[in-house]
Design an enzyme around this catalytic site. Structure first.
Site, short mmCIF file in Angstrom:
data_model
loop_
_atom_site.label_atom_id
_atom_site.label_comp_id
_atom_site.label_asym_id
_atom_site.label_seq_id
_atom_site.Cartn_x
_atom_site.Cartn_y
_atom_site.Cartn_z
N GLY A 1 -11.76 1.55 12.21
CA GLY A 1 -11.33 1.97 13.55
C GLY A 1 -12.44 2.44 14.45
CB VAL A 2 -14.93 5.17 14.21
CG1 VAL A 2 -16.15 5.64 14.99
CG2 VAL A 2 -13.85 6.25 14.24
CG HIS B 1 -14.57 1.61 5.98
ND1 HIS B 1 -13.73 0.53 5.82
CD2 HIS B 1 -13.77 2.68 6.22
CE1 HIS B 1 -12.47 0.93 5.97
NE2 HIS B 1 -12.48 2.24 6.21
CG LEU B 2 -18.62 4.06 10.67
CD1 LEU B 2 -19.50 4.14 11.91
CD2 LEU B 2 -19.07 5.07 9.61
N GLY B 3 -13.89 5.10 9.81
CA GLY B 3 -12.55 5.39 10.30
C GLY B 3 -12.33 6.89 10.19
CG HIS C 1 -13.47 3.25 2.39
ND1 HIS C 1 -14.24 4.20 3.04
CD2 HIS C 1 -12.18 3.58 2.64
CE1 HIS C 1 -13.45 5.06 3.65
NE2 HIS C 1 -12.19 4.71 3.41
CE LYS D 1 -0.93 1.54 5.52
NZ LYS D 1 -2.21 1.74 6.27
NE ARG E 1 -6.16 1.74 -0.40
CZ ARG E 1 -6.09 3.00 0.03
NH1 ARG E 1 -4.93 3.53 0.38
NH2 ARG E 1 -7.19 3.74 0.12
CG ASN F 1 -1.90 1.14 1.25
OD1 ASN F 1 -1.80 2.07 0.44
ND2 ASN F 1 -2.84 1.09 2.16
CD GLU G 1 -9.17 -1.26 3.73
OE1 GLU G 1 -9.43 -0.62 2.69
OE2 GLU G 1 -8.82 -0.73 4.80
NE ARG H 1 -10.99 12.55 3.33
CZ ARG H 1 -10.79 11.27 3.05
NH1 ARG H 1 -11.81 10.48 2.80
NH2 ARG H 1 -9.57 10.78 3.04
#
Length: 398
Positions: A328-329, A206-208, A178, A15, A89, A8, A382, A239
């Protein structure tokens, strides 16, 4: 024991993970960052330990050399776990790429051409691909696109009501992002519930720091909240998400802000950070609990937008079997999960407070036994999804 190397790549970092092709175990992972700066930094993790070092890393090719040195010094040996392919990715595949794709010179040209649609991402992805081709010249390289899963959206869902010839000439439409996560989670939810994917209507949240919702009808994305760029849709860490576009015209007229300033404002200075001063959801919820009114408002705006999309997708899908929280969230914030689905009992959604609060790291049900719609927390992966799609594209896995 063959493996897949997943990359990525960003503009000044990348990464990576080495994943066993059979067991799907993560054998190693790491981060090479500050590429091109006076001093770069490398971190490297295996089940046996964690290592870090600082050194000059002039470009991505040198970064791959450092990564390979990490495998040699700390394991696992690439001779014992030879990669059969490298999976990359790639953020934007436009309308051209709808599945994992073997990278040829023509494919690479197309990815570079799509940089107009993702100027911060696709050029960096290309740098990673070229560095990997240099490091592994005999291995197949596969591009896995964030946008690909959403290529099943119907025209009614992806078309903006913009003057048609301009939209067509400049490739302006909703693409969604995503997609790798939404695909992984929707399939993992079906597997966890032991139900056929082709029978389920799902909403994936998908909450990050970046956040998006996706309506998945029997395994196919039919709508998603992000659009032409990752700015549209849910409120995010920095955002705005959905906003009347005339606000930007008004700001330009009133403040004489330029394009770059406006872009910085809506992408990096807004969202929950702009509303509250807090970017991290943990900090935001602590401040809200302590009585900070700005934090309370930011949290309220955040969950209100999620609830709006849940309601819209319930209608669009004609009913839903499963709602999954991820990233994450979504995986870690019980208060966000509770408030995002509160007062929806009449629609068949009931969250069990004890299940929702219980600490757990795996897939789990957080709805009540009486809830008509099953609510899950499903950790995303992912990198594993990229590895799976890479093997499929190379024919190593059917």
């Amino acid at each position: 024991m063959s493996s897949v190397l997943v990359i990525n790549s960003g503009s000044s970092s990348f990464k990576y993970q080495l994943i066993d092709a059979e067991s799907e175990e993560r054998l190693a992972s790491g981060l090479v960052e500050r590429i091109g700066e006076a001093t770069g930094h490398v971190s490297y993790d295996t089940p046996e330990g964690h290592w870090e070092r600082s050194l000059e890393i002039p470009d991505h090719t040198a970064g791959f050399d450092v990564m390979l040195a990490g495998f040699s010094e700390h394991g696992p040996s690439l001779d014992e776990h030879p990669p059969v392919a490298v999976g990359h990715r790639v953020v934007h595949g436009g309308a051209r790429f709808f599945e994992p794709t073997l990278i040829t010179p023509l494919v690479l040209i197309n990815i570079e051409d799509l940089s107009d649609l993702a100027p911060l991402h696709n050029p960096a992805n290309v740098e990673g691909i070229k560095a990997a081709q240099h490091a592994f010249p005999d291995l197949p390289q596969v591009a896995v696109f964030d946008t690909a899963f959403h290529q099943t959206m119907p025209p009614d869902a992806y078309t903006y009501a913009l003057e048609a010839s301009i939209a067509e000439r400049l490739r302006i439409r909703r693409y969604g992002f995503h997609g790798t996560s939404h695909k992984f989670v929707s399939e993992a939810a079906a597997e966890f519930l032991q139900r056929p994917l082709t029978e389920l209507k799902q909403i994936v949240l998908h909450l990050g720091n970046g956040a998006s919702a996706c309506a998945v009808d029997r395994g196919r994305s039919v709508d998603t909240s992000m659009g032409f760029t990752p700015l549209e849709g849910l409120v995010m860490g920095t955002r705005t998400g959905d906003m009347d576009p005339a606000v930007l015209l008004y700001l330009q007229r009133k403040t004489r802000m330029g394009v770059e300033e406006l872009d910085e404002l809506v992408n990096k200075q807004s969202g929950v950070l702009g509303l509250s001063g807090h970017k991290d959801m943990r900090d935001l919820t602590r401040a809200a609990d302590a009585g900070d009114e700005k934090a309370r408002l930011a949290l309220g705006v955040y969950v209100h937008r999620i609830k709006r999309y849940v309601g819209a997708y319930l209608v669009e899908l004609g009913g839903v079997d499963v709602i999954s929280f991820t990233a994450g969230v979504g995986e870690n914030s019980a208060i966000v999960r509770t408030r995002s689905l509160s007062s929806l009992e009449g629609l068949g959604i009931e969250v069990d407070a004890d299940r929702n609060e219980a600490p757990n790291t795996g897939p789990r049900v957080i709805s009540t036994d009486d809830s008509r719609i099953t609510v899950l927390v499903v950790p995303t992966n992912e990198e594993l999804e990229i590895a799976r799609q890479t093997l499929q594209a190379t024919g190593a896995r059917k």
